[in-house]
Design an enzyme around this catalytic site. Structure first.
Site: not given
Ligand code: TAP
Length: 475
Positions: A170, A245, A279, A378
């Site tokens: 996904k 991660e 990250c 972060e």
């Molecule tokens: P997340 O919400 O963590 O999204 C990452 C993945 O998880 C996406 O595929 C997302 O789907 C999915 N997801 C969301 N809610 C979920 C749930 N309840 N169960 C399982 N999977 C779920 O990240 P974001 O909202 O895009 O970003 C928010 C913050 O996360 C950023 O500001 C940053 O601090 C952090 N972030 C960290 C990383 C790394 S590499 N550590 C990467 C991205 C973001 P959808 O995209 O379809 O919602």
């Protein structure tokens, strides 16, 4: 307009059982660049069934077969280089040069590494009193973020194929199109039907569905700490293993014999590359008190060499943030920083001349206390903090004074000091003097940065179970 309203299940693209769609926004133009299907639990169930039914055969595939599939994926990935670069620039906002020099090679690098690691890998071992077998963990659910549209899914998929574990991917709904191209490449590589499945959709439906599904054996997730926690809780219901991660707040320790210009360039590149949405970015710069002024001057002098702008324009180093939400989050941290510390350069609001697009100003704060919000949380944007230290022990203490432990960086000359600091930082990956990335080096976090390791042989082992056989007949 790029639309893909189907999911890839059991070797073919099939219609979703639902009718809802998700619009994907180009962050540089703020316009809709395409639509994907918002998958349903029924779609996910179909993918899980397909993966389960191929599991017995796929898990018994030979090393040679797996290497051949991986080689075909590498060929397919390389053949679609230009398209992948364009798509990643449009959906993420990464400058074309970053898509070409960072995102593209990282995506293909994991498949190449998996071939190399697998060639030397032994799935059984005679340990004297018993024989050790390493077997596929089973059906694996992969949930990936938007900040590296192919890197994270490639390391997960490559490791799973190397281990003979069927997957359901996904991808992040903000950046699904590079993942869709990878799915097309995998289709062409001729994997057995059901060994690779892609279901698009929201985190709340497909993500939650993967974490709690009784027929999924393992979840590998990259993303935010909050979602990681939810995944662990959901996975606990069926006692499935999780690998997480989850990001960081990594220190850049500048030693007192460092070249100040090199140190400033290192600090700047951490927040401008991928607009700081990394990250493992080094976003806490620890410098000796005696170097503070010179370092600040260099940062202010060199920052204009990393211009912000249209990711399709030549010479641009820093693109927009991925979304309006991300832009607002970053702005709120900059506003907090303005109250907590001294703004050195950058600040709130959009850069001049860029009213459209989610652009932010690369920002450095100085006179920052390590216990302030901007030094502990972060931010995931182009924001860094400068913190001074009195001696190396103080630097190490401050470097480790964080709930995270994903990465750490050391800049300097004395090999003894460099090694001492590298081994004293509690984090999963340390980079000394901007050393090149080795795709066989394990990637993952200490503390709240996560659980488990990806990349290379350690990555493959996440997708394996270990069995000890006592009294195995010798053949
Ligand atoms: P997340 O919400 O963590 O999204 C990452 C993945 O998880 C996406 O595929 C997302 O789907 C999915 N997801 C969301 N809610 C979920 C749930 N309840 N169960 C399982 N999977 C779920 O990240 P974001 O909202 O895009 O970003 C928010 C913050 O996360 C950023 O500001 C940053 O601090 C952090 N972030 C960290 C990383 C790394 S590499 N550590 C990467 C991205 C973001 P959808 O995209 O379809 O919602």
């Amino acid at each position: 307009m790029r639309n893909q309203l189907k999911h890839y299940i059991n070797g073919e693209w099939i219609e979703s059982t639902g009718s809802r769609v998700i619009e994907v926004i180009n962050p540089a133009t703020e316009e809709v660049m395409g639509k994907i299907s918002s998958g349903t639990e029924e779609d996910l169930d179909k993918a899980v069934k397909a993966a389960r039914s191929v599991f017995p055969a796929f898990s018994r595939s030979t090393k040679e077969e797996r290497i051949e599939w991986l080689e075909k994926i590498v060929q397919g990935y390389e053949a679609r280089k230009e398209e992948l670069i364009e798509v990643m620039t449009d959906e993420l906002g990464a400058p074309l040069s970053v898509s070409e020099e960072v995102h593209y090679p990282m995506g293909v690098g994991h498949f190449k590494q998996a071939i190399e690691s697998l060639s030397d890998y032994s799935f059984s071992e005679d340990r004297g009193g018993h024989t050790l077998l390493k077997e596929s963990i089973g059906v694996s659910g992969l949930i990936t973020p938007w900040n590296f549209p192919t890197n994270q899914l490639s390391t997960k998929i490559a490791s799973a194929i190397a281990a003979g574990s069927p997957v359901i991917l996904k991808p992040a709904s903000k950046t699904p199109f590079a993942a869709i191209i990878v799915a097309e490449i995998i289709h062409e590589a001729g994997l057995p039907k059901g060994a690779f499945n892609l279901v698009n959709g929201s985190g709340s439906v497909i993500g939650n569905g993967i974490s709690s599904h009784p027929d999924i054996d393992f979840v590998s997730f990259t993303g935010s700490g909050g979602v990681g926690e939810t995944i662990m809780q959901k996975a606990a219901e069926t006692k499935k293993k999780v690998a997480l991660e989850l990001g960081g707040k990594s220190p850049v320790v500048v030693l007192d014999d460092a070249n100040v210009e090199e140190a400033a360039k290192t600090a700047i590149s951490h927040i401008t590359k991928n607009t700081g949405q990394v990250c493992s970015a080094g976003t806490r710069v620890l410098i000796p008190e005696s170097m503070k002024e010179e370092f600040e001057q260099k940062v202010v002098e060199l920052l204009p060499n990393y211009p912000v702008g249209d990711p399709r324009k030549e010479g641009v180093a820093t693109g927009p943030l991925v979304s309006k939400d991300q832009w607002e989050t970053v702005q709120s941290y900059i506003e907090k920083g303005e109250k907590e510390a001294k703004l050195l350069v950058g600040g709130a609001g959009k850069p001049e001349g860029l009213p459209t697009g989610y652009y932010a100003k690369p920002t450095f704060f100085t006179d920052v206390s390590n216990d302030s919000v901007i030094a502990q949380e972060e931010i995931f944007g182009p924001v860094s903090v400068i913190i001074t230290y009195s001696d190396v022990e103080d630097a190490i203490e401050k470097a480790n004074d964080t709930k995270y432990g994903l990465a750490g960086y050391v800049v300097g000359q004395d090999p003894v000091q460099l090694s001492y600091v590298a081994s004293s930082i509690r984090a999963g990956r340390i980079v000394v003097n901007n050393a090149e990335t080795d795709f066989n080096g394990p990637f993952g976090g200490y503390k709240e940065s996560g659980i488990g390791r990806e990349w290379g042989d350690f990555g493959i082992e996440e997708y394996l179970e270990v069995k000890s056989v006592h009294g195995m007949p010798k053949s």
